[in-house]
Design a protein around this motif. Structure first.
Motif, PDB file in Angstrom:
ATOM      1  N   PRO A  44       7.830  12.307  -2.914  1.00 16.59           N
ATOM      2  CA  PRO A  44       8.338  11.692  -1.669  1.00 16.59           C
ATOM      3  C   PRO A  44       8.592  10.202  -1.829  1.00 16.59           C
ATOM      4  CG  PRO A  44       6.338  12.975  -1.268  1.00 16.59           C
ATOM      5  CD  PRO A  44       6.515  12.916  -2.741  1.00 16.59           C
ATOM      6  N   GLN A  45       7.827   9.558  -2.729  1.00 22.04           N
ATOM      7  CA  GLN A  45       7.999   8.107  -2.916  1.00 22.04           C
ATOM      8  C   GLN A  45       9.425   7.773  -3.315  1.00 22.04           C
ATOM      9  OE1 GLN A  45       5.353   9.852  -4.006  1.00 22.04           O
ATOM     10  NE2 GLN A  45       3.576   8.570  -4.434  1.00 22.04           N
ATOM     11  N   GLN A  83      12.210   9.993  -0.446  1.00 25.28           N
ATOM     12  CA  GLN A  83      12.317   9.480   0.921  1.00 25.28           C
ATOM     13  C   GLN A  83      13.236   8.270   1.037  1.00 25.28           C
ATOM     14  OE1 GLN A  83       8.156   9.283   2.456  1.00 25.28           O
ATOM     15  NE2 GLN A  83       8.974  10.722   3.946  1.00 25.28           N
ATOM     16  N   TRP A 119      15.362   5.150   7.366  1.00 32.98           N
ATOM     17  CA  TRP A 119      14.278   4.356   7.970  1.00 32.98           C
ATOM     18  C   TRP A 119      13.165   4.024   6.986  1.00 32.98           C
ATOM     19  CZ3 TRP A 119       9.786   6.994   7.423  1.00 32.98           C
ATOM     20  CH2 TRP A 119       9.885   8.390   7.269  1.00 32.98           C
ATOM     21  N   SER A 127      11.199   0.455   7.100  1.00 34.36           N
ATOM     22  CA  SER A 127       9.922   0.512   7.819  1.00 34.36           C
ATOM     23  C   SER A 127       8.783   0.071   6.920  1.00 34.36           C
ATOM     24  CB  SER A 127       9.646   1.930   8.303  1.00 34.36           C
ATOM     25  OG  SER A 127      10.748   2.411   9.006  1.00 34.36           O
ATOM     26  N   GLN A 128       8.797   0.553   5.665  1.00 30.70           N
ATOM     27  CA  GLN A 128       7.715   0.195   4.748  1.00 30.70           C
ATOM     28  C   GLN A 128       7.639  -1.322   4.576  1.00 30.70           C
ATOM     29  OE1 GLN A 128       5.563   2.521   4.263  1.00 30.70           O
ATOM     30  NE2 GLN A 128       5.789   3.189   2.154  1.00 30.70           N
ATOM     31  N   TRP A 145       6.574  -3.217   7.807  1.00 34.71           N
ATOM     32  CA  TRP A 145       5.165  -3.108   8.190  1.00 34.71           C
ATOM     33  C   TRP A 145       4.238  -3.753   7.171  1.00 34.71           C
ATOM     34  CZ3 TRP A 145       3.485  -2.611  12.783  1.00 34.71           C
ATOM     35  CH2 TRP A 145       4.279  -1.967  13.746  1.00 34.71           C
ATOM     36  N   THR A 204       1.665  -6.544   8.321  1.00 34.04           N
ATOM     37  CA  THR A 204       0.217  -6.392   8.184  1.00 34.04           C
ATOM     38  C   THR A 204      -0.333  -7.321   7.109  1.00 34.04           C
ATOM     39  OG1 THR A 204       0.646  -4.488   6.788  1.00 34.04           O
ATOM     40  CG2 THR A 204       0.041  -4.045   9.041  1.00 34.04           C
ATOM     41  N   PHE A 223       1.974  12.599   0.141  1.00 36.36           N
ATOM     42  CA  PHE A 223       2.546  11.264  -0.021  1.00 36.36           C
ATOM     43  C   PHE A 223       3.727  11.038   0.917  1.00 36.36           C
ATOM     44  CE2 PHE A 223       0.799  12.242  -4.302  1.00 36.36           C
ATOM     45  CZ  PHE A 223      -0.248  11.350  -4.231  1.00 36.36           C
ATOM     46  N   GLU A 224       4.061  12.047   1.705  1.00 38.91           N
ATOM     47  CA  GLU A 224       5.218  11.896   2.580  1.00 38.91           C
ATOM     48  C   GLU A 224       4.896  10.986   3.758  1.00 38.91           C
ATOM     49  OE1 GLU A 224       7.483  15.882   2.291  1.00 38.91           O
ATOM     50  OE2 GLU A 224       7.455  15.279   4.401  1.00 38.91           O
ATOM     51  N   VAL A 225       5.746  10.007   3.978  1.00 38.05           N
ATOM     52  CA  VAL A 225       5.576   9.130   5.136  1.00 38.05           C
ATOM     53  C   VAL A 225       6.194   9.825   6.337  1.00 38.05           C
ATOM     54  CG1 VAL A 225       6.117   6.890   6.116  1.00 38.05           C
ATOM     55  CG2 VAL A 225       5.676   7.093   3.671  1.00 38.05           C
ATOM     56  N   GLN A 226       5.393  10.005   7.387  1.00 39.94           N
ATOM     57  CA  GLN A 226       5.895  10.661   8.594  1.00 39.94           C
ATOM     58  C   GLN A 226       6.307   9.590   9.601  1.00 39.94           C
ATOM     59  OE1 GLN A 226       5.995  13.975   8.583  1.00 39.94           O
ATOM     60  NE2 GLN A 226       4.652  14.316   6.782  1.00 39.94           N
ATOM     61  N   LYS A 227       7.483   9.830  10.192  1.00 40.69           N
ATOM     62  CA  LYS A 227       7.928   8.918  11.244  1.00 40.69           C
ATOM     63  C   LYS A 227       7.193   9.278  12.531  1.00 40.69           C
ATOM     64  CE  LYS A 227      12.465   8.497  11.757  1.00 40.69           C
ATOM     65  NZ  LYS A 227      13.776   8.442  12.450  1.00 40.69           N
ATOM     66  N   ALA A 263      10.960   2.095  11.884  1.00 42.59           N
ATOM     67  CA  ALA A 263      10.181   3.014  12.708  1.00 42.59           C
ATOM     68  C   ALA A 263       8.694   2.751  12.517  1.00 42.59           C
ATOM     69  CB  ALA A 263      10.504   4.455  12.326  1.00 42.59           C
ATOM     70  N   PHE A 264       7.909   3.204  13.481  1.00 38.40           N
ATOM     71  CA  PHE A 264       6.458   3.186  13.297  1.00 38.40           C
ATOM     72  C   PHE A 264       6.095   4.470  12.571  1.00 38.40           C
ATOM     73  CE2 PHE A 264       2.002   3.628  14.492  1.00 38.40           C
ATOM     74  CZ  PHE A 264       1.553   2.355  14.209  1.00 38.40           C
ATOM     75  N   THR A 265       5.427   4.326  11.421  1.00 40.73           N
ATOM     76  CA  THR A 265       5.175   5.494  10.572  1.00 40.73           C
ATOM     77  C   THR A 265       3.675   5.653  10.338  1.00 40.73           C
ATOM     78  OG1 THR A 265       5.268   4.152   8.592  1.00 40.73           O
ATOM     79  CG2 THR A 265       7.346   5.101   9.329  1.00 40.73           C
ATOM     80  N   SER A 295       2.367   5.446   7.491  1.00 41.35           N
ATOM     81  CA  SER A 295       2.067   4.351   6.567  1.00 41.35           C
ATOM     82  C   SER A 295       1.758   3.073   7.337  1.00 41.35           C
ATOM     83  CB  SER A 295       3.268   4.163   5.641  1.00 41.35           C
ATOM     84  OG  SER A 295       3.126   3.006   4.884  1.00 41.35           O
ATOM     85  N   ALA A 296       2.586   2.784   8.350  1.00 46.72           N
ATOM     86  CA  ALA A 296       2.379   1.581   9.159  1.00 46.72           C
ATOM     87  C   ALA A 296       1.047   1.656   9.889  1.00 46.72           C
ATOM     88  CB  ALA A 296       3.511   1.437  10.164  1.00 46.72           C
ATOM     89  N   MET A 346      -1.781   0.956   7.540  1.00 44.06           N
ATOM     90  CA  MET A 346      -1.833  -0.466   7.179  1.00 44.06           C
ATOM     91  C   MET A 346      -2.433  -1.283   8.315  1.00 44.06           C
ATOM     92  SD  MET A 346       1.448  -1.516   4.918  1.00 44.06           S
ATOM     93  CE  MET A 346       2.753  -0.539   5.636  1.00 44.06           C
ATOM     94  N   LEU A 347      -2.043  -0.936   9.557  1.00 43.73           N
ATOM     95  CA  LEU A 347      -2.615  -1.643  10.704  1.00 43.73           C
ATOM     96  C   LEU A 347      -4.117  -1.415  10.783  1.00 43.73           C
ATOM     97  CD1 LEU A 347      -0.140  -1.167  13.692  1.00 43.73           C
ATOM     98  CD2 LEU A 347      -0.811  -3.285  12.571  1.00 43.73           C
ATOM     99  N   SER A 362      -0.027   4.322  -2.599  1.00 44.90           N
ATOM    100  CA  SER A 362       0.593   5.278  -3.508  1.00 44.90           C
ATOM    101  C   SER A 362       2.115   5.220  -3.401  1.00 44.90           C
ATOM    102  CB  SER A 362       0.100   6.690  -3.196  1.00 44.90           C
ATOM    103  OG  SER A 362       0.551   7.063  -1.916  1.00 44.90           O
ATOM    104  N   HIS A 363       2.639   4.241  -2.660  1.00 50.57           N
ATOM    105  CA  HIS A 363       4.087   4.085  -2.545  1.00 50.57           C
ATOM    106  C   HIS A 363       4.523   2.804  -3.219  1.00 50.57           C
ATOM    107  CE1 HIS A 363       5.652   7.188   0.307  1.00 50.57           C
ATOM    108  NE2 HIS A 363       4.360   7.454   0.245  1.00 50.57           N
ATOM    109  N   ILE A 366       5.446  -0.359  -1.309  1.00 51.17           N
ATOM    110  CA  ILE A 366       4.366  -1.273  -0.895  1.00 51.17           C
ATOM    111  C   ILE A 366       3.864  -2.076  -2.100  1.00 51.17           C
ATOM    112  CG2 ILE A 366       2.072  -1.408   0.149  1.00 51.17           C
ATOM    113  CD1 ILE A 366       4.246  -0.357   2.034  1.00 51.17           C
TER     114      ILE A 366
END
Lengths: 165, 259
Positions: A2-3, A6, A11, A15-16, A19, A23, B13-17, B30-32, B34-35, B38-39, B122-123, B126
């Motif tokens: 997915p890395q 995706q 998005w 988004s990554q 955020w 943060t 590892f899939e980021v969900q929206k 989008a807010f995910t 992952s976000a 992190m928050l 893992s992304h 980031i």
């Protein structure tokens, strides 16, 4: 994976990045620059205080050592002085006693020799008296026995010869 | 996935929206999940650090823990860069704590409470962002302090004159590789660990599906291995955060002290 897959979604990357920027920015500005320096200052202040206190303790220790050393020196000195005074006094007392003893000895020997002289004088006078009495007695005896008058001086010489051999 | 009858180790590892927010150009922000993680990591870190803000002369347990982390990074900066390293401690400390928190949160057994933790590190979007940030700071500091003299970094001391055509090229390549190695190391370590654990978990599920004998024969060793690997992964989470911070400090040392 997915890395990678995706990335196809519009998005994902935006988004990554958005955020993580937000943060990590919060973490950096609020925690890293806001809180960390204060915590480090606290640690530094504590370290400094500990170091200062240790230095003060070391100084106090050294002062105490010096004090003890000077006290010891002083007490050593006063002990030596006391010992000296005692020895001096002992010496003086011994000397005094010796002097007095010698004086008394001399007095005693003077007295002894005077007494001896007296005794000798008495003995000679007594001897002289005995001689004259014996001479007189001998003269009388001779006169009574033989009617011959002996001169006093002859009698005396005769007695002296007998007495002194 | 479970509904397909088997476990997909990459699904985690899939980021969900979660919900849309706004657009930048034709990119949607989008807010995910992952976000969200992190928050959460940032907030947990903030709460943790508040415990170190009592600033007592004789610290309590929490304050000692916080001061242990700050002291760890400050002494590392001091050892690697020298007194001038103090200026960069906030950045390296933030980096270390943020990565450590994200790594550890990803390993928490929150699935027991119906929450699915997500390992943000893992992304490589980031880790790449953080690596490029570190690399940019190294470049900015290097050129700011030394100007064009910074290029002498590519000619190490004692290089013989007849190798001057080769050594700078090798040094330049190794320098340019830095952000990639920094980003990939963390991303690969996190991904590999989580895949490994998911694979062992799938062994247990598949074994049980194949019957009680196979289930016990395969499940018990797999479970034992997973317990060990979980401990190992916690170690890796700490080590990778440390390596990221350590390498950043070493690169910063190049920029500050130029050998």
């Amino acid at each position: 994976m997915p890395q990678i897959s995706q990335f196809a979604e519009s998005w994902y990357a935006a988004s990554q990045i958005f955020w993580v920027l937000l943060t990590f920015g919060f973490v950096f500005f609020v925690i890293g620059r806001g809180m960390l320096p204060k915590i480090e200052a606290t640690v530094d202040a504590r370290d400094r205080k500990v170091a200062d206190d240790l230095a003060a303790a070391k100084a106090a220790h050294a002062a105490a050592d010096n004090l003890e050393e000077s006290y010891r020196q002083q007490s050593d000195a006063s002990r030596a002085a006391a010992q000296k005074a005692v020895t001096d006094a002992k010496d003086k007392a011994a000397k005094d006693a010796e002097k007095r003893l010698a004086k008394v000895d001399a007095e005693l020997s003077d007295k002894l020799s005077a007494a001896e002289a007296d005794v000798n004088a008495a003995r000679t006078s007594a001897m002289a008296e005995i001689e004259s009495v014996a001479a007189e007695a001998a003269g009388d005896l001779v006169a009574k026995l033989s009617g011959v008058k002996v001169a006093a001086a002859d009698a005396k010489a005769a007695v002296k010869a007998v007495l002194h051999g | 996935m479970a509904d397909q009858g088997k476990v997909d180790p990459m699904h985690q590892f899939e980021v969900q929206k979660m919900f849309d927010m706004f657009h930048v150009g034709n990119h949607e922000v989008a807010f995910t999940t992952s976000a969200m993680w992190m928050l959460i990591a940032g907030l947990l870190l903030w709460v943790f650090m508040i415990g170190g803000m009592k600033r007592q002369l004789v610290p309590g347990r929490w304050q000692v823990a916080v001061e242990g982390f700050t002291g760890f990074i400050s002494s590392m900066m001091n050892a690697n860069i020298g007194p001038e390293g103090r200026k960069y401690t906030p950045y390296v400390f933030s980096l270390f704590m943020f990565i450590l928190m994200l790594n550890v949160i990803g390993l928490m057994p929150l699935g027991l409470f119906g929450v699915h933790p997500f390992t943000v590190t893992s992304h490589f979007t980031i880790t790449g962002f953080l690596a490029i940030l570190s690399f940019s700071i190294v470049l900015i500091v290097g050129f700011w302090r030394h100007g064009l003299h910074f290029f002498s970094l590519f000619v190490p001391h004692g290089t013989p004159w007849w190798l001057l055509w080769l050594i700078p090229v090798i040094e330049l390549v190794s320098f340019l590789v830095r952000p990639f190695s920094l980003a990939l190391r963390l991303f690969v370590a996190m991904t590999a660990g989580h895949v490994l654990m998911k694979v062992f978990a799938s062994f247990i599920i598949d074994g049980i599906a194949a019957g009680p004998a196979v289930g016990l024969g395969v499940g018990i060793p797999s479970m034992a291995l997973m317990v060990g690997i979980s401990g190992l992964e916690l170690l890796v989470a700490g080590i990778q955060a440390y390596v990221f911070a350590l390498l950043t400090s070493l690169y910063l040392n190049d920029a500050v002290n130029l050998h």
